[in-house]
Structures are given as C-alpha cells and as structure tokens.
Scaffold this motif. Structure first.
Motif, PDB file in Angstrom:
ATOM      1  N   GLU A 171      52.511  41.976  42.282  1.00  0.00           N
ATOM      2  CA  GLU A 171      52.414  41.931  43.747  1.00  0.00           C
ATOM      3  C   GLU A 171      51.097  41.319  44.183  1.00  0.00           C
ATOM      4  N   VAL A 172      50.027  41.707  43.521  1.00  0.00           N
ATOM      5  CA  VAL A 172      48.708  41.170  43.858  1.00  0.00           C
ATOM      6  C   VAL A 172      48.649  39.676  43.580  1.00  0.00           C
ATOM      7  N   LEU A 173      49.145  39.256  42.413  1.00  0.00           N
ATOM      8  CA  LEU A 173      49.133  37.836  42.067  1.00  0.00           C
ATOM      9  C   LEU A 173      49.960  37.017  43.048  1.00  0.00           C
ATOM     10  N   GLU A 174      51.135  37.531  43.385  1.00  0.00           N
ATOM     11  CA  GLU A 174      52.022  36.805  44.303  1.00  0.00           C
ATOM     12  C   GLU A 174      51.442  36.737  45.712  1.00  0.00           C
ATOM     13  N   ALA A 175      50.618  37.730  46.070  1.00  0.00           N
ATOM     14  CA  ALA A 175      49.991  37.730  47.400  1.00  0.00           C
ATOM     15  C   ALA A 175      48.802  36.785  47.459  1.00  0.00           C
ATOM     16  N   GLY A 176      48.337  36.341  46.297  1.00  0.00           N
ATOM     17  CA  GLY A 176      47.213  35.412  46.261  1.00  0.00           C
ATOM     18  C   GLY A 176      45.931  35.993  45.717  1.00  0.00           C
ATOM     19  N   GLY A 177      45.998  37.193  45.127  1.00  0.00           N
ATOM     20  CA  GLY A 177      44.804  37.798  44.554  1.00  0.00           C
ATOM     21  C   GLY A 177      44.281  37.020  43.361  1.00  0.00           C
ATOM     22  N   ALA A 178      42.959  37.060  43.173  1.00  0.00           N
ATOM     23  CA  ALA A 178      42.344  36.318  42.077  1.00  0.00           C
ATOM     24  C   ALA A 178      41.955  37.209  40.910  1.00  0.00           C
TER      25      ALA A 178
END
Length: 225
Positions: free
Chosen positions: A104-111
């Motif tokens: 979820e974090v990766l898909e939201a744009g988290g680094a």
C-alpha cells in the motif's frame, strides 16, 4: 593579506515528523538531536495538519509518516503528498510489516518503510537515502517483500513480461538493494555513465516512472528471484 572563505556547513535534510502520538514525535526528535545532517523543520499530529505544515514550509524534503493515524491514514496522506507535493519524499513508519501494508505504501508513492523499533543509525541512514532519491526498507520489510516473490508473475491474458538482459538484471537487483550508481559501477567494474544508461533502459522497457515503481514491477514479475 590572503582571504580565506569560511567553511560551508554540510547540507541538511529538512524533515517533517507526522504522528498522532506526541510522545513518539518527541522520541524521534531526541534521536535526531545530534544528527547534523537532519533538521526537523516541522511536526504534525494528523494528516490535515501535515498538509498545512508543508504549505508553510516549502523547504521540507522528507516526511516521516506514521501509517496508523485516525481520520487520514499515513497511506492516504502519502497519496495527497504525491499529488500536491510531488518533490517531498515519504518515509513510512509503522509497527507492522505485513505484505499488504508495505505494498500500500509503495503504491501510494512512498520511498521507504521503517519499523518503530528502528535504531538511531538506521533512522539517519533511511532519511539520507530517501532524501538522495533512493529507497530504504527495514530488514524485516525487505524480507516480507522477498517472501512474496513466488506469487504468480502473470495472469492469463496479461501483457507479457519484458525481457531484461543478464546485465540489466544484475543492475536491477543492486537497485533494489538501494545501491547508488557509484556503488553499482564499483561492484560491476563499469562506469557510472554505463550504469545510468542501463537504468534508463530498464525504466523504459518496464514503463516505470521511478525507482519505487521499478521495484514494485520487479517484485510483481519475479525479476529479483
């Protein structure tokens, strides 16, 4: 009389802390107090407050965001930042590292993704990495991602997975390990320019826009297996 320029202070990463528990924020500030490479510019106890702080402080480069917040979750805040503040890099902070939360974090744009049991040294390294345009995952988070590399790479009717050369796969693996172009060049005995060319070719082949997207693609299609 000779004139000498005053030494310049090392550049610092401007940081926003976001957590609905003030005690957690104070603890992080204490950890970073002696880190000359980081400056805590602002703090917020909610997603809405974080957005206000970012509008007030355009110099912020990295947001350290708690995922489990009421009203607006850390993932929702990350999605807002990707739209309104695309240059701000998000480093997620959580007690959990299940595969669904990480993706979820990766898909939201988290680094990056850190656990709340992180050490001061890892926290500083993670902030430096994401500020430099790289990614950073706690060891447990990386293991969670690797454990899910055995999911089916392709559904019936899906577009075929692109074919990467052996060298591109080597570079992709090192990128996923958060290595810089210089590190990769040293490891493979090639020039940094060659590494950059390969990285661009990989991004073009996979139609990915960023390193985070590339890592997602590699995980989904088992290119790191």
């Amino acid at each position: 009389m000779p004139m000498f320029a005053a030494p310049t202070a090392p550049s610092r990463t401007n940081l926003l802390l976001v957590d609905d528990h003030q005690m957690v924020i104070e603890g992080i500030k204490t950890l970073l107090k002696t880190d000359a490479s980081v400056r805590v510019v602002a703090q917020a106890n909610s997603g809405a407050e974080a957005l206000r702080r970012l509008r007030q402080h355009p110099e912020i480069q990295v947001a350290l965001v708690d995922l489990n917040m009421p009203e607006m979750s850390g993932v929702e805040l990350t999605q807002h930042l990707r739209t309104e503040f695309p240059t701000v890099r998000v480093l997620a902070l959580s007690m959990f590292h299940d595969h669904a939360s990480v993706m979820e974090v990766l898909e939201a744009g988290g680094a990056g993704y850190l656990l709340k049991n992180t050490t001061k040294a890892e926290l500083s390294a993670a902030i430096a990495n994401v500020a430099a345009g790289r990614t950073h995952f706690s060891q447990e988070v990386g293991q969670t991602l690797l454990q899910h590399l055995d999911v089916p790479a392709q559904r019936p009717g899906a577009a075929p997975v692109v074919e990467l050369t052996a060298r591109e796969k080597e570079i992709l693996r090192l990128v996923a390990e958060e290595k810089s172009n210089q590190d990769i060049a040293t490891a493979l005995f090639i020039s940094e320019r060659t590494v950059e060319t390969h990285r661009k070719n990989i991004l073009t082949k996979t139609s990915c826009k960023s390193v985070v997207g590339l890592i997602q693609y590699a995980i989904k299609h088992k290119l790191l297996a």
